[in-house]
Design a protein around this motif. Structure first.
Motif, PDB file in Angstrom:
ATOM      1  N   VAL A  39      33.875  43.004  57.487  1.00  0.00           N
ATOM      2  CA  VAL A  39      34.575  44.067  57.297  1.00  0.00           C
ATOM      3  C   VAL A  39      35.277  44.164  56.876  1.00  0.00           C
ATOM      4  CG1 VAL A  39      35.586  45.814  58.847  1.00  0.00           C
ATOM      5  CG2 VAL A  39      33.754  44.392  59.842  1.00  0.00           C
ATOM      6  N   ARG A  88      33.488  44.255  53.181  1.00  0.00           N
ATOM      7  CA  ARG A  88      33.400  45.915  52.686  1.00  0.00           C
ATOM      8  C   ARG A  88      34.095  46.659  52.437  1.00  0.00           C
ATOM      9  NH1 ARG A  88      29.156  43.985  56.163  1.00  0.00           N
ATOM     10  NH2 ARG A  88      30.945  44.693  58.109  1.00  0.00           N
ATOM     11  N   GLN A  89      35.347  46.634  52.851  1.00  0.00           N
ATOM     12  CA  GLN A  89      36.439  47.707  53.593  1.00  0.00           C
ATOM     13  C   GLN A  89      37.037  47.036  51.684  1.00  0.00           C
ATOM     14  OE1 GLN A  89      37.377  50.196  55.332  1.00  0.00           O
ATOM     15  NE2 GLN A  89      35.006  49.923  55.685  1.00  0.00           N
ATOM     16  N   ARG A 135      44.356  47.579  54.002  1.00  0.00           N
ATOM     17  CA  ARG A 135      43.205  47.515  54.817  1.00  0.00           C
ATOM     18  C   ARG A 135      42.662  46.951  55.494  1.00  0.00           C
ATOM     19  NH1 ARG A 135      40.828  53.584  55.281  1.00  0.00           N
ATOM     20  NH2 ARG A 135      38.726  52.705  56.346  1.00  0.00           N
ATOM     21  N   MET A 164      41.320  47.146  59.804  1.00  0.00           N
ATOM     22  CA  MET A 164      40.402  47.081  60.005  1.00  0.00           C
ATOM     23  C   MET A 164      39.809  46.488  60.836  1.00  0.00           C
ATOM     24  SD  MET A 164      39.132  49.619  59.522  1.00  0.00           S
ATOM     25  CE  MET A 164      37.317  50.460  58.638  1.00  0.00           C
TER      26      MET A 164
END
Lengths: 149, 508
Positions: free
Chosen positions: B28, B31-32, B59, B63
């Motif tokens: 995650v 990708r973030q 971020r 996440m």
């Protein structure tokens, strides 16, 4: 019946729905242990992406489900019209006819041979939960669990 | 690779502290992060981070489903030196490598005095009763615009009516407006969230200089349209769409500096809205090329009033600079209905770091000076004052109103409400929180449904707190505290500061 509906505009490709689904369907339902299980549980939700566009795909639990018609052993079934379509893993022989028939590409092959043979794998709307795990975890309100009929 | 590159890479600002035992390799974080900080090594099934790319936006930390990431400052230190702080040294390294102007976003991050923290509010005890805002009605409604010098009434057939013709007013249910953030600098999702929150809260948002996207015309009754030096997106329909027009002369984060929206941010929709070709830099000149005097400003004010049939108040926004009071006086005399003043801590999507951190004056001093000057000249009623630049909470706002503001603009708090962590990298166009980016992959991260709720909640919460302050002070209308510096006291301030702020010291 209530189904999971994705909202493409809000899907941010984080794939947390996949993480939550995997954990929910794991033996332990513990995120740390779930990722160390062998074989690892398959996520029944999967995010399809193409450039900036992404969308989380789950079984649509179609009213007139083509996968049930296609199933040669009666493994793909539902109790009544208002129930989710589920797979009886014991009956499934891994012929993949449901995968061929599904218009949404929401069914995948489970070839981990966990039950000694190949079976189909798909969303079961998280039995025992009020809100499916993927909908609950989605951080950008891209998944809705609603009755839209 | 030169040694210089090694320096800027290894002397990184942040460390992505990943507890590998808790990392489940879900990627995650990979990708973030739009900067490519987190990398999945497939062969080893491990996620690692390139610290040199981390901007400290948090971020990935927010996440991560297992909470395995902590972003912390790189504790590696240069030898202590009072003059040569780490930031100064690193800036020189960067410029020695690139030869470029240092860029940044958000508002001034230097440790200049924050006067709000040296001003205390009054409350009632015994002799004048306080009011419980949960039991009694509290009036926050604010009218922005020119007020008449006197009121004349006439009587016709026994009915008394107002003879004086009133100038157009902006009616705000709360004295808080969203400040100018242009479409292009921020994306359409954020513009829509601002517009919807303004509509739900009975207040206004400001288009900034980027024009008004066609999908936002429906929020016109909560929109202030801005006319800046670049004149982007300005036409008759645009002027008619909003309920007020603002002429932007300056911005607190970069007084005297124009704007520069990089071509990469000029997507098809931005190009249509701004009326410039796709991919071209949108350059706002430093001055308006038709304004070189107060008389020129008057011409533009009246041109805009004429174009909109004198139905909308016209605001003029300036940066808080040394002689802001005299300039404000000129602006009011030029016919502006509202004067907006943006202090040194005001935000920006992109500004040269040195300008942002060293030009302008704090809004507290500018606001007090402007209010006093307009009062002394007997023209305070002719225009409303909107203060902007660095408001952090409801107490800052009520103190500003007591110092003389009619209302305030908030920009940075609105961005923080939708996720901004003040990482100051807005100028990269890669905002990981989906606010200051037009990259469709990133912009989706700001869901306008959620954003509008968060912004509405913030305004609701601040309005409640302002009512609590008012209740404690025993007043039930915001009008009673407006410009009422008697209810303020200074602590830890010099005689000169108290004099400029026009307040007494605590204990007096």
């Amino acid at each position: 019946m209530k189904r999971v509906y994705p909202k493409e505009d809000a899907c941010i490709d984080c794939k947390l729905c996949e993480v939550a689904c995997l954990v929910e369907h794991s033996e332990t339902k513990d995120i740390f242990k779930a990722y160390r299980e062998t074989p690892r549980t398959l996520s029944k939700a999967f995010v399809e992406e193409d450039g900036p566009n992404s969308i989380s795909i789950q079984c649509r639990h179609c009213t007139d489900a083509p996968c049930i018609d296609a199933c040669i052993t009666g493994a793909m079934q539902r109790a009544d019209d208002d129930s989710p379509v589920i797979i009886d893993r014991d009956k499934c022989v891994g012929c993949w006819m449901c995968i061929m028939a599904c218009p949404f590409g929401a069914i995948q092959m489970d070839v981990r041979k966990k039950d000694k043979h190949k079976v189909s794998s798909k969303c079961d709307l998280c039995p025992g939960r009020n809100i499916p795990a993927c909908v609950e975890i989605c951080p950008n309100r891209a998944l809705f669990f609603e009755d839209r009929e | 690779m030169a040694v210089g590159d090694l320096k800027t890479n290894n002397y990184c600002d942040f460390i992505v502290d990943r507890e590998q035992e808790r990392c489940i390799q879900c990627q995650v974080c990979v990708r973030q992060c739009p900067y490519g900080t987190n990398i999945y090594k497939e062969a080893d099934n491990i996620v690692v981070s390139d610290f040199s790319l981390c901007t400290g936006c948090h971020r990935c930390e927010a996440m991560c489903p297992t909470g395995c990431i902590t972003i912390r400052r790189n504790t590696s230190q240069f030898r202590e030196h009072a003059n040569w702080q780490a930031a100064d040294i690193k800036n020189i390294y960067k410029q020695a490598e690139t030869g470029g102007v240092l860029l940044t976003g958000i508002g001034c991050d230097k440790d200049y005095p924050i006067y709000w923290d040296h001003i205390l509010l009054d409350a009632c005890q015994v002799t004048n009763p306080s009011i419980d805002p949960l039991r009694e009605p509290m009036e926050l409604r604010t009218f922005l615009g020119r007020k008449p010098d006197t009121l004349e009434f006439e009587e016709k057939a026994g009915k008394i009516s107002l003879k004086t013709e009133l100038a157009p007013q902006l009616v705000c249910d709360i004295p808080i407006l969203f400040s100018a953030m242009s479409y292009g600098a921020v994306n359409l999702n954020f513009c829509e969230a601002l517009a919807r929150a303004a509509e739900a809260s009975g207040t206004y948002y400001n288009t900034g200089e980027g024009g008004l996207h066609r999908t936002l015309f429906k929020y016109g009754k909560n929109t202030i349209v801005q006319v800046a030096s670049g004149r982007f997106g300005v036409d008759k329909a645009y002027l008619d769409a909003g309920v007020a027009i603002e002429i932007k002369i300056g911005q607190g984060a970069k007084p005297g500096i124009g704007g520069h929206l990089p071509g990469e941010k000029v997507s098809k929709e931005v190009s249509l809205t701004r009326m410039i070709p796709i991919g071209t830099d949108a350059l706002s000149p430093a001055p308006h090329h038709d304004i070189y005097s107060i008389e020129d400003l008057r011409q533009l004010i009246y041109a805009l009033k004429e174009a909109t049939d004198y139905t909308k108040p016209v605001s003029v926004k300036i940066s808080a600079v040394h002689n802001a009071a005299a300039i404000a006086s000129g602006i009011v005399r030029a016919g502006a209905d509202i004067v907006a003043i943006d202090g040194v801590r005001g935000g920006t999507g992109a500004a040269p770091t040195m300008i942002r951190d060293n030009v302008g004056i704090p809004i507290e001093l500018a606001l007090a000076a402007v209010d006093q000057r307009l009062r002394d000249e007997g023209i305070r009623n002719q225009a409303s004052i909107i203060a902007a630049g660095g408001f952090r909470n409801s107490s800052d706002i009520i103190k500003a109103i007591a110092l003389g503001a009619d209302a305030v603009y908030i920009g940075t708090p609105a961005m923080i409400a939708v996720g901004c962590t003040v990482c100051q990298k807005c100028y990269t166009g890669k905002c990981p929180w989906g606010i200051t980016t037009n990259d469709p992959y990133l912009a989706k991260r700001l869901n306008p449904d959620i954003g509008a709720e968060q912004l509405t909640n913030l305004l609701k919460a601040w309005a409640r707190e302002i009512k609590e302050f008012m209740g404690a002070m025993g007043i039930n209308a915001i009008e009673s505290i407006r410009g009422n510096r008697e209810r303020l006291r200074g602590v830890n301030l010099t005689e000169k500061e108290l004099k400029i702020l026009g307040i007494k010291h605590a204990g007096e």
